[in-house]
Design an enzyme around this catalytic site. Structure first.
Site, PDB file in Angstrom:
ATOM      1  N   GLU A  77       6.409   5.931 -35.461  1.00  0.00           N
ATOM      2  CA  GLU A  77       7.652   5.412 -35.007  1.00  0.00           C
ATOM      3  C   GLU A  77       8.257   4.050 -35.533  1.00  0.00           C
ATOM      4  OE1 GLU A  77       7.919   5.459 -30.501  1.00  0.00           O
ATOM      5  OE2 GLU A  77       8.180   7.974 -30.712  1.00  0.00           O
ATOM      6  N   HIS A 110     -14.919  21.434 -41.378  1.00  0.00           N
ATOM      7  CA  HIS A 110     -15.075  22.716 -41.667  1.00  0.00           C
ATOM      8  C   HIS A 110     -13.770  23.410 -41.438  1.00  0.00           C
ATOM      9  CE1 HIS A 110     -19.775  22.780 -41.487  1.00  0.00           C
ATOM     10  NE2 HIS A 110     -19.396  21.809 -40.556  1.00  0.00           N
ATOM     11  N   LYS A 155      16.564  11.936 -27.569  1.00  0.00           N
ATOM     12  CA  LYS A 155      16.748  11.877 -26.136  1.00  0.00           C
ATOM     13  C   LYS A 155      18.291  12.280 -25.782  1.00  0.00           C
ATOM     14  CE  LYS A 155      13.190   8.546 -25.123  1.00  0.00           C
ATOM     15  NZ  LYS A 155      12.717   7.162 -24.322  1.00  0.00           N
TER      16      LYS A 155
END
Ligand code: PA5
Length: 464
Positions: free
Chosen positions: A290, A319, A433
């Site tokens: 951000e 793994h 938003k």
């Protein structure tokens, strides 16, 4: 006191070739720019970058500890309602500093901690099916005091509390952390008289972990908030120098910038060789993404800047991801988080007759195996010419975690200057938003909704 150490040997050309690693001469060349960047950032300490001073906020710390004492033993659960910078720090602190089994068997009269940083109904609904709001303290955290996710959760749980406890009693189950003056949440605090804490001016969401945003939930579940601040303060003192070799935040910022901009490695992997530190990688991912991920440079020009943060956990991801890391494209560099001294010693018993293949494990400790695996990964990465550094924590405690948090915050602020972007805004997040408000029919966002509807694909391609 024990310091965390930055070992950057394997980011250098000598270790991983001049094509993949940084030349010491490049670090030298960058030093004056980085020093200027550091000074520019530190000069804003009393202005808009107040997070730099959080390690010294003794009065706020006392208020937090007083509040925790006043509710001690009263609640079985603490639930944080917050998202992004209002949640990731708390998750990281809890994972690092509490037992991994804290919620299964909370020590003493401490509450469990849940961070509901999503509005997925299966997360929130499931919590409601298993736990009781009337046994719970809700810490509603929002700097802006208006984020839709957090506000909707607040409405859900406030309603549940009022139904169980009534209008008057429900208030003691809510504590707000928000801006001192602005936002819907502050208005609600004024109207309802909820207990509240302040996210100070000049402390953005992703730089707020050392404010009441992170410290209050941490202290509520018994973590050492004072030691966190002490660790952060020590890192602050360490990072005042402009001497590259003494300043880990500055050196780390330079490595990040050089490895992306000069060596074409845009992916920054935080590889935690500590289960307890694994969520620091999530916290840092937000901080880096951000802060540096920006379309516009400081002069308004398009730059499309930013490294891509990735998190991995050793040994688990050996793994899963390490094959790619060692042999895939040369587009990543690595920060290993390593711990010298674990709290526990677990002895591996002798395997006994007939299990000779396992003899090399018998009588050793799990910690030895863990360190050998970490060193094995570091060797494999280095031999494959993958730049990697190691942040060495003497042990995992509040003091070392406080150092790490402050170091990375300062480092990212310096990166902002090196990349030439504003590290403290988030227009991309705001865009999402606003689009969500429009889709939810919020007043004032009708025009945006019209634009979204007009731009909807006329001919969607969907299979199934
Ligand atoms: O770092 C940020 O600024 C964001 O991630 C915010 O923390 C996040 O969007 C939540 O915002 P708020 O705390 O205002 O509810």
């Amino acid at each position: 006191m024990d310091q965390i150490r930055l070992d950057y040997t394997n980011t250098l050309a000598d270790a991983v070739s001049p094509e993949r690693g940084v030349l010491e001469s490049e670090l030298k060349e960058l030093q004056p720019r980085a020093a200027q960047a550091l000074q520019d950032v530190l000069a804003r300490r009393d202005k808009d970058l107040r997070w730099l001073d959080l390690p010294y906020a003794d009065e706020e710390l006392e208020q937090i500890l007083d509040y925790c004492a006043s509710v001690k033993g009263r609640f079985k659960n603490v639930v944080v309602l917050g998202i992004g910078g209002s949640a990731l720090g708390t998750i990281a602190l809890f994972t690092a500093l509490a037992s991994p089994y804290h919620n299964d068997a909370p020590p003493g009269d401490l509450p469990r901690l849940f961070v509901l940083d999503n509005v997925d109904p299966d997360l929130v609904g499931e919590w409601m099916e298993h736990f009781h709001p009337e046994e719970t303290l809700f810490n509603v955290i929002s700097k802006s005091g208006g984020t839709a996710e957090t506000m909707s959760q607040f409405l859900v749980f406030r309603d549940a509390l009022i139904r169980k406890l009534g209008q008057a009693e429900h208030r003691s189950h809510i504590v707000m952390t928000t801006d001192a003056e602005n936002g819907v949440l502050r208005e609600i605090v004024r109207k309802e008289g909820y207990a509240s804490f302040v996210v100070p001016d000049g402390v953005g969401g992703r730089f707020s972990v050392l404010s009441p945003v992170g410290l209050l939930p941490a202290a509520l579940v018994g973590l050492d908030a004072r030691a966190l601040l002490q660790g952060a303060a020590e890192m602050d003192q360490r990072c005042k120098t402009t001497a590259m070799e003494d300043n880990p935040a500055m050196t780390y910022a330079c490595l990040q910038w050089l490895l992306q901009e000069r060596r074409g490695q845009p992916i920054a992997v935080t590889f935690s060789y500590s289960n307890r530190l694994k969520n620091l990688g999530d916290w840092y991912a937000q901080l880096l993404a951000e802060s540096i991920g920006k379309r516009k440079g400081k002069n308004g020009e398009d730059v499309f800047a930013g490294p891509t943060p990735v998190r991995a956990v050793g040994v688990t991801d050996q793994h899963s991801q390490v094959q790619l890391y060692v042999e895939g494209p040369h587009d990543k560099w690595f920060t290993l988080l390593s711990v010298e001294q674990a709290d526990h010693v677990v002895q591996i018993p002798q395997p006994g007759p007939g299990l000779e293949d396992l003899a090399y494990l018998g009588g050793r400790r799990l910690g030895e195996l863990f360190h050998a695996e970490r060193d094995g990964t570091r060797i494999a990465l280095t031999e494959a010419q993958r730049a990697n550094c190691t942040l060495v924590f003497p042990k995992v405690d509040a003091h070392s975690v406080g150092q790490y948090l402050y170091m990375m915050e300062l480092s990212v602020a310096i990166m902002g200057e090196l990349y030439g972007v504003d590290a403290f805004d988030q227009p991309g997040v705001e865009a999402g938003k606003i689009a969500a408000y429009a889709l939810m029919g919020r007043e004032g966002y009708e025009a945006r909704r019209g634009e979204i509807e007009a731009a909807a694909p006329k001919n969607p391609k969907i299979i199934g």
